[in-house]
Scaffold this motif. Structure first.
Motif, PDB file in Angstrom:
ATOM      1  N   SER A  27      43.106 159.061  58.786  1.00  0.00           N
ATOM      2  CA  SER A  27      43.608 159.917  59.860  1.00  0.00           C
ATOM      3  C   SER A  27      44.644 159.201  60.714  1.00  0.00           C
ATOM      4  O   SER A  27      45.577 159.820  61.228  1.00  0.00           O
ATOM      5  CB  SER A  27      42.449 160.376  60.757  1.00  0.00           C
ATOM      6  OG  SER A  27      41.526 161.152  60.032  1.00  0.00           O
ATOM      7  N   VAL A  28      44.481 157.887  60.876  1.00  0.00           N
ATOM      8  CA  VAL A  28      45.378 157.117  61.738  1.00  0.00           C
ATOM      9  C   VAL A  28      46.513 156.543  60.900  1.00  0.00           C
ATOM     10  O   VAL A  28      46.285 155.946  59.840  1.00  0.00           O
ATOM     11  CB  VAL A  28      44.620 155.978  62.445  1.00  0.00           C
ATOM     12  CG1 VAL A  28      45.565 155.176  63.332  1.00  0.00           C
ATOM     13  CG2 VAL A  28      43.475 156.551  63.277  1.00  0.00           C
ATOM     14  N   GLY A  52      44.303 163.128  62.728  1.00  0.00           N
ATOM     15  CA  GLY A  52      43.119 163.863  62.302  1.00  0.00           C
ATOM     16  C   GLY A  52      42.551 164.738  63.406  1.00  0.00           C
ATOM     17  O   GLY A  52      43.127 164.897  64.486  1.00  0.00           O
ATOM     18  N   THR A  53      41.377 165.289  63.128  1.00  0.00           N
ATOM     19  CA  THR A  53      40.716 166.205  64.071  1.00  0.00           C
ATOM     20  C   THR A  53      39.514 165.563  64.744  1.00  0.00           C
ATOM     21  O   THR A  53      38.828 166.213  65.533  1.00  0.00           O
ATOM     22  CB  THR A  53      40.269 167.479  63.335  1.00  0.00           C
ATOM     23  OG1 THR A  53      39.376 167.115  62.260  1.00  0.00           O
ATOM     24  CG2 THR A  53      41.473 168.219  62.759  1.00  0.00           C
ATOM     25  N   LYS A  54      39.238 164.291  64.431  1.00  0.00           N
ATOM     26  CA  LYS A  54      38.098 163.598  65.011  1.00  0.00           C
ATOM     27  C   LYS A  54      38.541 162.243  65.552  1.00  0.00           C
ATOM     28  O   LYS A  54      39.540 161.685  65.087  1.00  0.00           O
ATOM     29  CB  LYS A  54      36.992 163.408  63.970  1.00  0.00           C
ATOM     30  CG  LYS A  54      36.412 164.720  63.436  1.00  0.00           C
ATOM     31  CD  LYS A  54      35.337 164.445  62.388  1.00  0.00           C
ATOM     32  CE  LYS A  54      34.751 165.750  61.842  1.00  0.00           C
ATOM     33  NZ  LYS A  54      33.715 165.489  60.808  1.00  0.00           N
ATOM     34  N   PRO A  55      37.813 161.699  66.510  1.00  0.00           N
ATOM     35  CA  PRO A  55      38.140 160.357  67.006  1.00  0.00           C
ATOM     36  C   PRO A  55      38.014 159.329  65.884  1.00  0.00           C
ATOM     37  O   PRO A  55      37.258 159.519  64.930  1.00  0.00           O
ATOM     38  CB  PRO A  55      37.106 160.098  68.106  1.00  0.00           C
ATOM     39  CG  PRO A  55      36.570 161.448  68.455  1.00  0.00           C
ATOM     40  CD  PRO A  55      36.655 162.280  67.217  1.00  0.00           C
ATOM     41  N   ARG A  86      39.583 152.857  70.153  1.00  0.00           N
ATOM     42  CA  ARG A  86      39.236 154.225  69.768  1.00  0.00           C
ATOM     43  C   ARG A  86      40.463 155.090  70.059  1.00  0.00           C
ATOM     44  O   ARG A  86      41.071 154.997  71.137  1.00  0.00           O
ATOM     45  CB  ARG A  86      38.047 154.733  70.581  1.00  0.00           C
ATOM     46  CG  ARG A  86      37.775 156.237  70.414  1.00  0.00           C
ATOM     47  CD  ARG A  86      36.754 156.698  71.442  1.00  0.00           C
ATOM     48  NE  ARG A  86      36.769 158.147  71.618  1.00  0.00           N
ATOM     49  CZ  ARG A  86      35.783 158.958  71.256  1.00  0.00           C
ATOM     50  NH1 ARG A  86      34.701 158.464  70.699  1.00  0.00           N
ATOM     51  NH2 ARG A  86      35.869 160.261  71.474  1.00  0.00           N
ATOM     52  N   ILE A  87      40.822 155.922  69.080  1.00  0.00           N
ATOM     53  CA  ILE A  87      41.967 156.816  69.248  1.00  0.00           C
ATOM     54  C   ILE A  87      41.479 158.244  69.051  1.00  0.00           C
ATOM     55  O   ILE A  87      40.954 158.592  67.994  1.00  0.00           O
ATOM     56  CB  ILE A  87      43.097 156.494  68.254  1.00  0.00           C
ATOM     57  CG1 ILE A  87      43.478 155.014  68.325  1.00  0.00           C
ATOM     58  CG2 ILE A  87      44.316 157.360  68.546  1.00  0.00           C
ATOM     59  CD1 ILE A  87      44.564 154.617  67.347  1.00  0.00           C
ATOM     60  N   ASP A  88      41.653 159.065  70.059  1.00  0.00           N
ATOM     61  CA  ASP A  88      41.226 160.461  69.988  1.00  0.00           C
ATOM     62  C   ASP A  88      42.187 161.282  69.131  1.00  0.00           C
ATOM     63  O   ASP A  88      43.338 160.879  68.906  1.00  0.00           O
ATOM     64  CB  ASP A  88      41.143 161.061  71.396  1.00  0.00           C
ATOM     65  CG  ASP A  88      39.985 160.482  72.194  1.00  0.00           C
ATOM     66  OD1 ASP A  88      38.954 160.167  71.580  1.00  0.00           O
ATOM     67  OD2 ASP A  88      40.126 160.339  73.430  1.00  0.00           O
ATOM     68  N   PRO A  89      41.738 162.442  68.663  1.00  0.00           N
ATOM     69  CA  PRO A  89      42.588 163.295  67.823  1.00  0.00           C
ATOM     70  C   PRO A  89      43.909 163.625  68.500  1.00  0.00           C
ATOM     71  O   PRO A  89      43.947 163.901  69.711  1.00  0.00           O
ATOM     72  CB  PRO A  89      41.732 164.546  67.612  1.00  0.00           C
ATOM     73  CG  PRO A  89      40.329 164.098  67.843  1.00  0.00           C
ATOM     74  CD  PRO A  89      40.405 163.026  68.882  1.00  0.00           C
ATOM     75  N   THR A  90      44.985 163.594  67.748  1.00  0.00           N
ATOM     76  CA  THR A  90      46.365 163.894  68.161  1.00  0.00           C
ATOM     77  C   THR A  90      46.902 162.905  69.189  1.00  0.00           C
ATOM     78  O   THR A  90      48.020 163.086  69.678  1.00  0.00           O
ATOM     79  CB  THR A  90      46.511 165.325  68.719  1.00  0.00           C
ATOM     80  OG1 THR A  90      45.887 165.404  70.028  1.00  0.00           O
ATOM     81  CG2 THR A  90      45.878 166.362  67.800  1.00  0.00           C
ATOM     82  N   LYS A  91      46.176 161.856  69.490  1.00  0.00           N
ATOM     83  CA  LYS A  91      46.628 160.871  70.472  1.00  0.00           C
ATOM     84  C   LYS A  91      47.208 159.647  69.775  1.00  0.00           C
ATOM     85  O   LYS A  91      46.993 159.402  68.593  1.00  0.00           O
ATOM     86  CB  LYS A  91      45.483 160.449  71.393  1.00  0.00           C
ATOM     87  CG  LYS A  91      44.856 161.609  72.163  1.00  0.00           C
ATOM     88  CD  LYS A  91      45.859 162.261  73.094  1.00  0.00           C
ATOM     89  CE  LYS A  91      45.206 163.372  73.909  1.00  0.00           C
ATOM     90  NZ  LYS A  91      46.170 164.027  74.821  1.00  0.00           N
ATOM     91  N   GLU A 118      40.473 151.495  59.640  1.00  0.00           N
ATOM     92  CA  GLU A 118      40.025 152.699  60.346  1.00  0.00           C
ATOM     93  C   GLU A 118      38.603 153.048  59.931  1.00  0.00           C
ATOM     94  O   GLU A 118      38.299 153.167  58.742  1.00  0.00           O
ATOM     95  CB  GLU A 118      40.949 153.877  60.044  1.00  0.00           C
ATOM     96  CG  GLU A 118      40.480 155.186  60.653  1.00  0.00           C
ATOM     97  CD  GLU A 118      41.268 156.393  60.169  1.00  0.00           C
ATOM     98  OE1 GLU A 118      40.779 157.521  60.340  1.00  0.00           O
ATOM     99  OE2 GLU A 118      42.362 156.199  59.597  1.00  0.00           O
ATOM    100  N   VAL A 119      37.752 153.216  60.911  1.00  0.00           N
ATOM    101  CA  VAL A 119      36.357 153.574  60.661  1.00  0.00           C
ATOM    102  C   VAL A 119      36.043 154.869  61.400  1.00  0.00           C
ATOM    103  O   VAL A 119      36.140 154.920  62.626  1.00  0.00           O
ATOM    104  CB  VAL A 119      35.400 152.468  61.145  1.00  0.00           C
ATOM    105  CG1 VAL A 119      33.968 152.806  60.766  1.00  0.00           C
ATOM    106  CG2 VAL A 119      35.801 151.117  60.568  1.00  0.00           C
ATOM    107  N   PRO A 120      35.678 155.937  60.711  1.00  0.00           N
ATOM    108  CA  PRO A 120      35.345 157.187  61.393  1.00  0.00           C
ATOM    109  C   PRO A 120      34.039 157.051  62.157  1.00  0.00           C
ATOM    110  O   PRO A 120      33.146 156.300  61.748  1.00  0.00           O
ATOM    111  CB  PRO A 120      35.225 158.202  60.255  1.00  0.00           C
ATOM    112  CG  PRO A 120      34.855 157.364  59.075  1.00  0.00           C
ATOM    113  CD  PRO A 120      35.559 156.057  59.245  1.00  0.00           C
TER     114      PRO A 120
END
Length: 247
Positions: A27-28, A52-55, A86-91, A118-120
């Protein structure tokens, strides 16, 4: 070893056994395909974006070419801030890379690699459930560029020399780089007339070094054959070039 990396490795091992049954993606993303660090700069920044859609939790470190490196084992003259985020969605997040001034060559570039793991996050309803966690590692090149290098990176590809050499299964192109810059290629092949053949992908040639590129399914090249190659710039742009070859 950090808890983030332990968790990631556990997830990565699970992926190995499950890769044929399910596909996924990171996602990142890292802003850019490479990083150039001018020696006169105090720091450079690299942008990370969560598409992505999740942190997502990310860990970032540099190594000097060891693909098996971890943040604990990599020994490089750089620090990264923040190393874990930690990176939030769309950030997005800008990480800072700082050179710690240990001696490096001043007459040529030095190559390092930027790693992003990257670890979900674990799902909120994961208690008592068997879940598969994916970890994704991305590596891109970091070129440490001393000030005052001879020549210019933009014209360095023009100074390459190319030679056709016999190979186990036909022919190969050997490129010699007399410049102080690393030069990266998206594609390397041989051009005869209007046709380019033998392209098996790209690669890189180091300052003052040479690299050999096998040519796929190429018989005896014609007398007017030329090296045909696509050069990747500092900004990730690709330029197609040709050059005479010797034998």
């Amino acid at each position: 070893m950090s808890n983030v990396l332990r968790y990631a490795m556990t997830g990565a091992l699970a992926v190995v056994g499950f890769i044929a049954a399910q596909s996924s993606h990171a996602s990142v993303v890292i802003g850019g395909t490479r990083v150039v660090y001018p020696s006169q700069e105090k720091e450079v920044t690299v942008k990370l974006t969560n598409q992505g859609t999740k942190p997502a939790l990310v860990q970032v470190w540099l190594d000097n070419g060891d693909e098996k490196s971890t943040p604990d084992t990599a020994k490089v003259p750089f620090t990264i801030t923040p190393p874990i985020s930690r990176i939030d969605p769309t950030k997005g997040l800008a990480i800072r890379v700082l050179y710690t001034k240990e001696p490096l060559p001043t007459d040529k570039e030095t190559l390092f690699w930027l790693n992003m793991l990257e670890v979900p996050p674990k799902p909120a309803d994961s208690e008592g459930r068997n879940l598969l966690q994916f970890a994704f590692r991305t590596r891109i090149k970091v070129f440490f560029r001393p000030a005052g290098l001879q020549g210019d990176i933009a014209t360095a590809p023009e100074k390459l020399s190319w030679k056709l050499v016999p190979a186990d299964k036909g022919w190969a192109l050997q490129v010699n780089n007399p410049t102080p810059y690393f030069i990266s290629f998206a594609h390397v092949g041989i051009k005869t007339g209007d046709k380019i053949v033998g392209d098996e992908g790209g690669g890189m040639v180091a300052p003052g070094g040479n690299t050999t590129f096998p040519l796929k399914d190429v018989g005896s090249p014609a007398s007017d054959a030329q090296a045909a190659f696509d050069v990747i710039s500092d900004f990730g742009a690709i330029s197609s070039m040709t050059h005479a070859v010797t034998r």
